[in-house]
Design a protein around this motif. Structure first.
Motif, mmCIF file in Angstrom:
data_model
loop_
_atom_site.group_PDB
_atom_site.id
_atom_site.type_symbol
_atom_site.label_atom_id
_atom_site.label_comp_id
_atom_site.label_asym_id
_atom_site.label_seq_id
_atom_site.Cartn_x
_atom_site.Cartn_y
_atom_site.Cartn_z
ATOM 1 N N PRO A 1 -4.672 11.296 -3.287
ATOM 2 C CA PRO A 1 -4.234 11.598 -1.912
ATOM 3 C C PRO A 1 -3.057 10.724 -1.489
ATOM 4 O O PRO A 1 -3.069 9.512 -1.713
ATOM 5 C CB PRO A 1 -5.484 11.291 -1.080
ATOM 6 N N ARG A 2 -2.053 11.336 -0.881
ATOM 7 C CA ARG A 2 -0.831 10.609 -0.504
ATOM 8 C C ARG A 2 -1.095 9.400 0.390
ATOM 9 O O ARG A 2 -0.460 8.355 0.208
ATOM 10 C CB ARG A 2 0.158 11.554 0.195
ATOM 11 N N LEU B 1 -3.347 7.262 0.378
ATOM 12 C CA LEU B 1 -3.812 6.122 -0.390
ATOM 13 C C LEU B 1 -2.672 5.427 -1.117
ATOM 14 O O LEU B 1 -2.754 4.244 -1.447
ATOM 15 C CB LEU B 1 -4.868 6.573 -1.402
ATOM 16 N N LEU B 2 -1.581 6.147 -1.353
ATOM 17 C CA LEU B 2 -0.454 5.601 -2.103
ATOM 18 C C LEU B 2 0.632 5.005 -1.205
ATOM 19 O O LEU B 2 1.642 4.519 -1.716
ATOM 20 C CB LEU B 2 0.174 6.696 -2.979
ATOM 21 N N THR B 3 0.434 5.032 0.102
ATOM 22 C CA THR B 3 1.489 4.566 1.005
ATOM 23 C C THR B 3 1.822 3.090 0.807
ATOM 24 O O THR B 3 2.962 2.673 1.030
ATOM 25 C CB THR B 3 1.080 4.787 2.472
ATOM 26 N N GLY B 4 0.836 2.296 0.364
ATOM 27 C CA GLY B 4 1.091 0.876 0.153
ATOM 28 C C GLY B 4 2.116 0.602 -0.935
ATOM 29 O O GLY B 4 2.716 -0.475 -0.973
ATOM 30 N N LEU B 5 2.349 1.572 -1.813
ATOM 31 C CA LEU B 5 3.312 1.391 -2.891
ATOM 32 C C LEU B 5 4.750 1.336 -2.386
ATOM 33 O O LEU B 5 5.618 0.764 -3.042
ATOM 34 C CB LEU B 5 3.186 2.526 -3.913
ATOM 35 N N ARG B 6 4.997 1.949 -1.248
ATOM 36 C CA ARG B 6 6.369 2.037 -0.739
ATOM 37 C C ARG B 6 6.978 0.662 -0.472
ATOM 38 O O ARG B 6 8.185 0.488 -0.554
ATOM 39 C CB ARG B 6 6.380 2.855 0.553
ATOM 40 N N HIS B 7 6.129 -0.289 -0.146
ATOM 41 C CA HIS B 7 6.622 -1.623 0.195
ATOM 42 C C HIS B 7 6.440 -2.618 -0.954
ATOM 43 O O HIS B 7 6.608 -3.815 -0.752
ATOM 44 C CB HIS B 7 5.891 -2.128 1.441
#
Length: 265
Positions: free
Chosen positions: A67-68, A70-76
């Motif tokens: 799920p997208r 859950l992956l938002t932390g990767l952006r930073h």
């Protein structure tokens, strides 16, 4: 017999990719070492190389199905991802020229150390505190990216064995920690795989179908079993309590360690 075993291990690899974020390294390395015994001392290097390609595909499929939100932390965390990739490249280069027994015993010793760590140190079986529930921040310092990537690709264990305990101790539930381990594993395995595909130690000529150090026949069978399982379980994830999930991780570490020790005995 070897074909059936690799297909079965492929299915197990798919399960471990989704449930534990392993991507296949811990499970595939011992089996490929056995299956490619004809390569002689190079079997350990071939196993690590083959494992890297399996992990690239499994981790990519699992990440694509995550799920997208859950992956938002990767952006930073681009510095962390970049250093993981650089470490993966360095570890693969080292593995291509290292004595095979060093890789084998390094694999065993790291398994044992990880098992003791998750059992003895607090924060794994039961998180010491509640982590960031909203953004699922990846609480792995960027500076650790290089050593994590190097050790993981050198031993063929992917990144989850090193990152899942770190993510777990930051307060994340097992489901989130193992899911986030897949993109981290991909960052490590992709550059490592590129090196293994272009370097071949002595002994790989005994393999029926190889590219560099990678046994392509074993890769095909392992992925044939793994990819459908990854897709299915990502669409319909199993319901497991957090504590059972954590103990399952420990049980798998113990099982693989036992298998490797039996082979070396």
């Amino acid at each position: 017999m070897t074909v059936v075993l690799l297909l079965v291990i492929g299915v197990l690899t798919g399960l471990t990719t989704v449930l534990f974020g392993f991507g296949g390294g811990f499970v595939t390395v011992p089996v490929v070492v056995w299956a490619d015994a004809a390569a002689g001392p190079a079997a350990s290097t071939v196993a690590v190389a083959t494992s890297s390609l399996v992990m690239v595909v499994n981790a990519a499929v699992a990440t694509a199905a995550t799920p997208r939100p859950l992956l938002t932390g990767l952006r930073h965390r681009l510095p962390l991802l970049a250093l993981l990739g650089a470490g993966g490249l360095a570890g693969a280069l080292a593995a291509a020229f290292a004595p095979p027994r060093l890789i084998t015993w390094g694999f065993v010793l790291y398994l044992a150390a990880t098992l003791v760590d998750v059992l003895v140190r607090p924060g794994f079986l039961r998180p010491a505190h509640d982590g960031p529930a909203g953004d699922r921040t990846i609480a792995v310092p960027a500076v650790l990216g290089l050593p994590i990537g190097s050790l993981a690709s050198f031993l063929g264990v992917g990144g989850s064995v090193l990152t899942v305990p770190l993510l777990r101790r930051s307060g994340l539930p097992m489901a989130a920690a193992t899911a986030l381990a897949n993109p981290l594993t991909f960052c490590i395995s992709a550059p490592a795989c590129a090196i293994f595909l272009t370097t071949a130690p002595a002994g790989t000529g005994a393999l029926l179908l190889a590219a560099g150090s990678v046994d392509l026949g074993a890769v095909a069978l392992l992925l044939l079993g793994a990819v459908p399982v990854v897709v299915l379980l990502r669409r319909r994830p199993p319901r497991i309590t957090d504590r059972v999930h954590a103990w399952g991780y420990i049980a798998l570490l113990a099982l693989v360690l036992t298998a490797m020790l039996f082979r070396l005995a």
